[in-house]
Design a protein around this motif. Structure first.
Motif, PDB file in Angstrom:
ATOM      1  N   ASP A 168       0.821  -1.222   0.000  1.00 63.67           N
ATOM      2  CA  ASP A 168       0.000   0.000   0.000  1.00 63.67           C
ATOM      3  C   ASP A 168       0.850   1.265   0.000  1.00 63.67           C
ATOM      4  O   ASP A 168       0.375   2.341   0.384  1.00 63.67           O
ATOM      5  N   TYR A 170       3.108   4.126  -2.042  1.00 62.96           N
ATOM      6  CA  TYR A 170       3.141   4.743  -3.366  1.00 62.96           C
ATOM      7  C   TYR A 170       4.215   5.824  -3.407  1.00 62.96           C
ATOM      8  O   TYR A 170       4.562   6.423  -2.385  1.00 62.96           O
ATOM      9  N   GLU A 172       4.509   9.387  -4.959  1.00 56.74           N
ATOM     10  CA  GLU A 172       3.598  10.406  -5.474  1.00 56.74           C
ATOM     11  C   GLU A 172       4.385  11.606  -5.988  1.00 56.74           C
ATOM     12  O   GLU A 172       5.409  11.989  -5.417  1.00 56.74           O
ATOM     13  N   ARG A 183       0.762   8.731  -9.214  1.00 59.99           N
ATOM     14  CA  ARG A 183       1.133   7.773  -8.175  1.00 59.99           C
ATOM     15  C   ARG A 183       1.645   6.485  -8.816  1.00 59.99           C
ATOM     16  O   ARG A 183       1.080   6.002  -9.795  1.00 59.99           O
ATOM     17  N   ARG A 185       2.996   2.580  -7.631  1.00 61.54           N
ATOM     18  CA  ARG A 185       3.206   1.611  -6.553  1.00 61.54           C
ATOM     19  C   ARG A 185       4.685   1.261  -6.444  1.00 61.54           C
ATOM     20  O   ARG A 185       5.365   1.020  -7.444  1.00 61.54           O
TER      21      ARG A 185
END
Length: 217
Positions: A168, A170, A172, A183, A185
């Protein structure tokens, strides 16, 4: 004046002593000496040939173990890569539940750990094989030979893989031209880095080919 020697209470002349010593050491001809010498050389050559055959067999045995270790590393590397690609494709289509995705990540992490262990075993076997072909001496280790540097470098490369604790997370960045946030991963980025494991497959192909076969060296 003739010299005499008293031996066991008996007077013995020098001629008698020489005859006695000559009887103990029989005289051989030059032809017999050459025959005896050639036999000794032949026996020595046979012993050296037997030693060479034994060394070759030991070397081939260690090389076979090295090939197995290489295959093990390739298997875990590409099995984890295949799982990561499968997980990425399913995640993009949103066709799988979260439990299955986490399970794929867990299996991939397990494969990565086994891959690191396989690399360590591979280097240990390679060191023993080098000793069998007299490239290194018996007292050499991964530390003294400097092989630990290459092992650590390969370990860092093979540790690049998606992990559950990055699922979860990222990266950014705000794109000014489009006035929006982009974004990415972290696991997707790590998946791209996993393709560096291609060198393992290339090295394995070299080991199973005639290029690194000890019989062709």
């Amino acid at each position: 004046m003739r010299k005499v020697t008293i031996k066991n209470g008996t007077i013995v002349t020098d001629e008698e002593i020489a005859q006695e010593e000559g009887a103990k050491c029989p005289v051989i001809t030059s032809e017999e000496y050459l025959i005896i010498s050639s036999r000794k050389v032949a026996d020595q050559q046979k012993r050296e040939d037997r030693d060479l055959i034994w060394i070759t067999r030991v070397s081939n045995r260690y090389f076979s173990q090295l090939v197995i270790a290489e295959f093990s590393a390739v298997f875990f590397a590409y099995f984890g890569l295949a799982l990561s690609i499968f997980k990425y494709e399913i995640q993009q289509r949103r066709e799988e539940e979260e439990f299955s995705l986490n399970l794929a990540l867990f299996i991939n992490t397990t494969c990565t750990l086994f891959l690191i262990f396989s690399l360590y075993v591979r280097y240990e076997i390679w060191l023993v094989w080098c000793k069998s072909v007299e490239t290194f001496i018996e007292n050499d280790t991964l530390i003294t030979t400097g092989l630990w540097r290459t092992l650590v470098f390969e370990g860092i490369i093979c540790l690049i893989a998606p992990y559950p604790f990055f699922e979860d997370k990222y990266l950014e960045e705000y794109v000014v031209d489009f006035k929006t946030d982009a974004r990415l991963r972290i696991n997707d980025l790590l998946l791209f880095g996993m393709f560096a494991r291609i060198y393992l497959l290339v090295r394995f192909i070299f080991y199973v080919s005639e290029f690194l076969n000890p019989r062709t060296q």
